[in-house]
Scaffold this motif. Structure first.
Motif, PDB file in Angstrom:
ATOM      1  N   LYS A 138     -19.922 -42.402  17.082  1.00 19.45           N
ATOM      2  CA  LYS A 138     -19.276 -42.394  18.393  1.00 19.45           C
ATOM      3  C   LYS A 138     -18.178 -43.466  18.461  1.00 19.45           C
ATOM      4  CE  LYS A 138     -20.536 -42.406  23.260  1.00 19.45           C
ATOM      5  NZ  LYS A 138     -21.477 -42.943  24.239  1.00 19.45           N
ATOM      6  N   GLU A 139     -18.511 -44.671  17.960  1.00 23.44           N
ATOM      7  CA  GLU A 139     -17.530 -45.761  17.951  1.00 23.44           C
ATOM      8  C   GLU A 139     -16.297 -45.373  17.136  1.00 23.44           C
ATOM      9  OE1 GLU A 139     -19.087 -49.671  16.957  1.00 23.44           O
ATOM     10  OE2 GLU A 139     -17.122 -50.322  16.214  1.00 23.44           O
ATOM     11  N   MET A 140     -16.537 -44.736  15.983  1.00 21.13           N
ATOM     12  CA  MET A 140     -15.408 -44.335  15.124  1.00 21.13           C
ATOM     13  C   MET A 140     -14.498 -43.329  15.821  1.00 21.13           C
ATOM     14  SD  MET A 140     -17.017 -43.790  11.353  1.00 21.13           S
ATOM     15  CE  MET A 140     -17.840 -45.093  10.467  1.00 21.13           C
ATOM     16  N   VAL A 141     -15.128 -42.398  16.495  1.00 18.31           N
ATOM     17  CA  VAL A 141     -14.367 -41.311  17.097  1.00 18.31           C
ATOM     18  C   VAL A 141     -13.737 -41.754  18.422  1.00 18.31           C
ATOM     19  CG1 VAL A 141     -14.500 -38.967  18.061  1.00 18.31           C
ATOM     20  CG2 VAL A 141     -15.786 -39.548  15.987  1.00 18.31           C
ATOM     21  N   GLU A 142     -14.566 -42.349  19.300  1.00 23.32           N
ATOM     22  CA  GLU A 142     -14.072 -42.657  20.638  1.00 23.32           C
ATOM     23  C   GLU A 142     -13.268 -43.942  20.724  1.00 23.32           C
ATOM     24  OE1 GLU A 142     -17.210 -42.315  23.499  1.00 23.32           O
ATOM     25  OE2 GLU A 142     -17.732 -40.272  22.850  1.00 23.32           O
ATOM     26  N   VAL A 145      -9.306 -41.815   6.259  1.00 23.40           N
ATOM     27  CA  VAL A 145      -8.972 -42.967   7.097  1.00 23.40           C
ATOM     28  C   VAL A 145      -7.646 -43.562   6.603  1.00 23.40           C
ATOM     29  CG1 VAL A 145      -9.717 -45.262   7.847  1.00 23.40           C
ATOM     30  CG2 VAL A 145     -11.419 -43.449   7.519  1.00 23.40           C
ATOM     31  N   LYS A 146      -6.753 -43.874   7.547  1.00 23.32           N
ATOM     32  CA  LYS A 146      -5.472 -44.477   7.158  1.00 23.32           C
ATOM     33  C   LYS A 146      -5.673 -45.912   6.684  1.00 23.32           C
ATOM     34  CE  LYS A 146      -2.911 -41.859  10.574  1.00 23.32           C
ATOM     35  NZ  LYS A 146      -2.849 -41.992  12.041  1.00 23.32           N
ATOM     36  N   ILE A 154     -12.783 -49.604  10.560  1.00 22.09           N
ATOM     37  CA  ILE A 154     -13.856 -48.627  10.275  1.00 22.09           C
ATOM     38  C   ILE A 154     -14.967 -49.315   9.482  1.00 22.09           C
ATOM     39  CG2 ILE A 154     -14.400 -46.479   9.039  1.00 22.09           C
ATOM     40  CD1 ILE A 154     -12.844 -46.258  11.751  1.00 22.09           C
ATOM     41  N   SER A 155     -14.557 -50.237   8.609  1.00 21.48           N
ATOM     42  CA  SER A 155     -15.529 -51.003   7.840  1.00 21.48           C
ATOM     43  C   SER A 155     -16.443 -51.797   8.780  1.00 21.48           C
ATOM     44  CB  SER A 155     -14.785 -51.951   6.888  1.00 21.48           C
ATOM     45  OG  SER A 155     -15.677 -52.596   6.029  1.00 21.48           O
ATOM     46  N   SER A 156     -15.873 -52.404   9.825  1.00 25.99           N
ATOM     47  CA  SER A 156     -16.738 -53.191  10.716  1.00 25.99           C
ATOM     48  C   SER A 156     -17.613 -52.292  11.585  1.00 25.99           C
ATOM     49  CB  SER A 156     -15.950 -54.198  11.558  1.00 25.99           C
ATOM     50  OG  SER A 156     -14.917 -53.576  12.251  1.00 25.99           O
ATOM     51  N   ALA A 157     -17.181 -51.047  11.828  1.00 26.47           N
ATOM     52  CA  ALA A 157     -18.075 -50.101  12.516  1.00 26.47           C
ATOM     53  C   ALA A 157     -19.277 -49.786  11.628  1.00 26.47           C
ATOM     54  CB  ALA A 157     -17.326 -48.819  12.880  1.00 26.47           C
ATOM     55  N   GLU A 198     -14.420 -34.824  12.092  1.00 26.43           N
ATOM     56  CA  GLU A 198     -14.547 -34.415  10.698  1.00 26.43           C
ATOM     57  C   GLU A 198     -14.516 -35.613   9.748  1.00 26.43           C
ATOM     58  OE1 GLU A 198     -11.307 -32.014   9.378  1.00 26.43           O
ATOM     59  OE2 GLU A 198     -12.278 -31.668   7.433  1.00 26.43           O
ATOM     60  N   VAL A 199     -13.569 -36.527   9.994  1.00 23.42           N
ATOM     61  CA  VAL A 199     -13.484 -37.729   9.166  1.00 23.42           C
ATOM     62  C   VAL A 199     -14.782 -38.528   9.289  1.00 23.42           C
ATOM     63  CG1 VAL A 199     -12.353 -39.991   8.966  1.00 23.42           C
ATOM     64  CG2 VAL A 199     -10.967 -37.919   9.182  1.00 23.42           C
ATOM     65  N   ALA A 200     -15.241 -38.698  10.524  1.00 27.12           N
ATOM     66  CA  ALA A 200     -16.467 -39.463  10.759  1.00 27.12           C
ATOM     67  C   ALA A 200     -17.655 -38.830  10.034  1.00 27.12           C
ATOM     68  CB  ALA A 200     -16.752 -39.560  12.254  1.00 27.12           C
TER      69      ALA A 200
END
Lengths: 524, 524
Positions: free
Chosen positions: A229-233, A204-205, A212-215, A240-242
């Motif tokens: 799904k939220e992370m990716v979409e 993650v950048k 991403i933390s709040s996801a 892969e990161v997710a």
């Protein structure tokens, strides 16, 4: 209508009155709304006593740990609050601009505390603060969030050794909840440095870390698939990161177990901040063992906490849904029937009941904004969610049945001529000796209304006078509510009334309601 | 900087910080104002303890008289407050219109109380409420009025016999002030029915009564000639009418004396309302004699009280300027030097410290606005001016010298290896037994900073461990601050530490700070 009892608020009045009154007002010719503002309510009766008992218990706790209390204004300059609450800043209540400064109602007690510390050059303080905060939330039908509610905060500011105040805060959390009779809870803990390190080593950048933390923060309510799904979409991460993140945030266990596992993770250790966080967790394991509270703790990598200002250890105490108090469901049903949705949602008996963390930069932010450089006052704190704790305790029938809403110990009665002046003189004597007493506010008081008054007051003892007593300078002291065991009481000299009443009260073990309840809460 | 003491707020920080911080902020590049809003301040340290002691004393007082407490929201719908405060309505703080309802911060506790009573169909209640109220006053350089300040109110609502609750309210006033160690005061009382009757028989038209009443209200600060001038030149009365009024409002004396004099005044008795008022005052004379408080009372026809809603007995307790507390002048001087004008004005040691009266129509006004007719819930109440009482008490050196801002009883120290885990275990044991304790937040604590920490904490007792003690499972318990009388303390088994500490604390008669101060206030 002329009883001298302390109150006759209908039992259900407090919670349900606002919606009812609102309905009624529509019929009125003035269309006048006799209600409290949306998201606020009046407190009275037994609820008030129970809440006072909780506050007493928590402030004693805080004092036991060296805490001192401060009181800050209910509103702050708007610029003090700006930029501290992320997206939730839209919930801040502003005062109308009536010329002069712009001010807003406080959103929490943490930011005013940091402002206080920075403004007064405080180097170290352990402060507690029990007060109302304000959020212009939409009280959703299913959530029961209030716009005005209490927070009970304890924070330690100052430069200390790693994890020493942090571990005491966790000890306070355990001591506070168990002291309120809440035994079924666990404390999820995590470390922002570890969590942020995980995101980074997973690819993650830097600029995406907070979102991403709040996801991840939603994992307590949503399944992993939804969060992924939220992370990716929505938040632009690759599958892969997710997946990599997922392999971490599903982990939890005891601190030492988790610290060992993460301490062997070469990838994670490659992030210097994560490495530091893991080292700190090892120290925490040692201190929480000394405090014998490790059994309540779960090092849970899915805990993220919403607020931006946390920089280190974070934690959240949650109750177990399956262990909800005996009559929670019943209360919930009752409240729903009345259409009192806000109250109904209070009785869920589950969820976060206390939370906090370390925030090392908030004071510095205020200090540097006023031109003071190199100020470093790290802080760590805990906030007890007293409204939820209140709901948990209110669901305990044993407790609520015992609560009296007043403290009256003695009811003074006269048979015959009313003898108001004589009743007043006796009352004066009892008050002067610290004894809570009442009498009927009638000049010529009849027998029946005096008995009704005594009963409503709940007083355990009566002082009674009549023609004979007045003539001979005596009073009769009698236990009340004895049913079959009723006796004639004791005849004593008027001048000895306070002493005699005190000794009878001691025998009856009658105390103030708040004290009784506090003892009862503690003992359970 | 790494002391584990509870606080190191510079002593003068609280009161003086706002103006200082404001000055500094001008130099800052961000022009950030690190201060509290105008007319508000932070409370901390000894001030906070003293104020808590005052609140404790007053809430015990209210409970002794059968009072129950309620908590209403800090803001009300604006329409609830509208039209209740006459000219002063301009001082009401409004919340910004962010969509939805219009709301305002409460101006006092009386109007929210009446709203609560009307909304919940309360037939009778004795309620107390200690809370902040808000007035957008211009804190004048010479007046020291705050925009956020506390009120301590006790009110009795319900239909009762004439003057019965009213006389108890006066008894509460006397008991409250003397219980706070304030002995030099008098209570001016008057009756709206008598006062309004005087105006009428002197020739004032009905529609002019309220404005002539507010002219008379100035007699405590202005000479009669100035008030007369206002009546004639600004308020349209003739010289003759003004002179007639003057012949009445200059009168004062004991209730019975005054009631006798007015009861023989044929002109005044020709007004039925005045006649009723005089009869009521005769009854009051009897009841206040039963309460033995008549010596504090002065029936003073110049007392008018500003608020519109009073309908019967009115009263105001004032302290005597010539009996200002010992160091009031000194404190005033000090505060002025710091440029802290608001604080300086607090130490005047004179003025109104409590006031109230009967208001029989306020609840009815709310009830009828929502379409309920024929509701009659008369009320009578008292409001203690706790900020002025605070200033009077703060001026007492004997009291302030004794106050500790924390409650810490034990400081735990280790010599040698730091023994942090051992100190934590001892602390846990003491906390579990209700004992307030602290220790230095250092893993490897050196001797000197631990002694400094102990001294700053003010703890009377130390628990000490070293190599020998740890090896043998013992701890040393020692009195602190004994100077010449210092001894080696007592060596006890680790498992007995709480018992041993408790017994030493009992011997030293060490209690919590608030308790100590409350006892001290009471005893004086």
């Amino acid at each position: 209508m002329s009883q001298a009892t302390n109150t006759s608020v209908p039992p259900a009045a407090t919670a349900a009155a606002a919606p009812n009154a609102s309905k009624k007002s529509k019929k009125s010719k003035d269309n006048f709304q006799l209600k409290t503002p949306k998201g606020t309510k009046d407190w009275s009766g037994k609820d008030m006593i129970l809440r006072e008992s909780i506050f007493n218990s928590l402030s004693s706790l805080f004092k036991r740990h060296g805490g001192v209390t401060i009181d800050t204004p209910v509103f702050e300059l708007t610029e003090i609050l700006t930029g501290k609450y992320g997206e939730d800043s839209k919930l801040i209540y502003n005062l109308q601009d009536q010329g002069g400064e712009l001010a807003s109602l406080r959103y929490d007690l943490t930011v005013p505390f940091a402002r206080f510390v920075a403004m007064n050059n405080v180097q170290n303080i352990k402060r507690y603060h029990i007060a109302k905060v304000y959020r212009r939330d939409q009280p959703a039908m299913t959530k029961g969030r209030m716009r005005e509610f209490y927070q009970c905060d304890f924070d330690v500011a100052g430069q200390y050794d790693t994890m020493v105040p942090d571990s005491e805060i966790l000890a306070i959390l355990v001591e506070g909840l168990t002291g309120l009779g809440i035994k079924e809870f666990k404390i999820k803990i995590n470390h922002r440095k570890v969590l942020d390190g995980i995101f980074k080593v997973c690819g993650v950048k830097d600029e995406d870390v907070r979102k991403i933390s709040s996801a991840v923060d939603k994992l307590d309510k949503s399944p992993w698939e939804a969060v992924k799904k939220e992370m990716v979409e929505e938040k632009g991460q690759t599958e892969e990161v997710a997946e990599k993140i997922g392999s971490y945030v599903k982990l939890n266990g005891s601190i030492s177990e988790m610290a060992e596992k993460l301490g062997a993770d070469e990838l994670l250790l490659s992030d210097p901040s994560a490495k530091e966080g893991i080292e700190e967790m090892k120290i925490l394991a040692e201190y929480t063992a000394a405090f014998d509270i490790h059994q309540y703790l779960s090092f849970d990598l899915s805990l993220a906490r919403g607020l931006d200002y946390y920089t280190g250890l974070i934690y959240e105490a949650v109750t177990d849904a399956s262990k909800a108090p005996e009559n929670a469901q019943e209360l919930k049903k009752k409240a729903s029937k009345k259409g009192d949705v806000e109250d109904a949602s209070e009785y869920v008996g589950v969820g976060s009941i206390a939370a906090g963390g370390r925030y090392d930069n908030l004071v510095n932010m205020f200090a540097s904004a006023t031109g003071k450089k190199n100020v470093s006052i790290p802080c760590v704190g805990i906030s007890f969610g007293v409204e939820r704790i209140f709901s948990l305790m209110k669901a305990r029938n044993d407790l609520m049945d015992k609560i009296r809403s007043n403290s009256t110990q003695v009811y003074i009665m006269a048979f015959g001529d009313g003898y108001l002046s004589e009743r007043m003189k006796i009352a004066k004597e009892l008050w002067a000796n610290g004894i809570e007493c009442e009498y009927l506010y009638k000049a010529k008081a009849k027998t029946r209304p005096q008995f009704t008054g005594a009963e409503r007051s709940g007083a355990p003892v009566a002082v009674i006078i009549g023609k004979d007593e007045v003539a001979s300078g005596k009073v009769r002291i009698k236990k009340l509510n004895q049913g079959e065991d009723a006796d004639e009481g004791e005849l004593v000299d008027l001048k000895d009334v306070a002493t005699a009443v005190k000794s009878l009260l001691t025998k009856l073990n009658a105390g103030s309601s708040v004290d009784e309840i506090a003892a009862m809460i503690k003992g359970l």
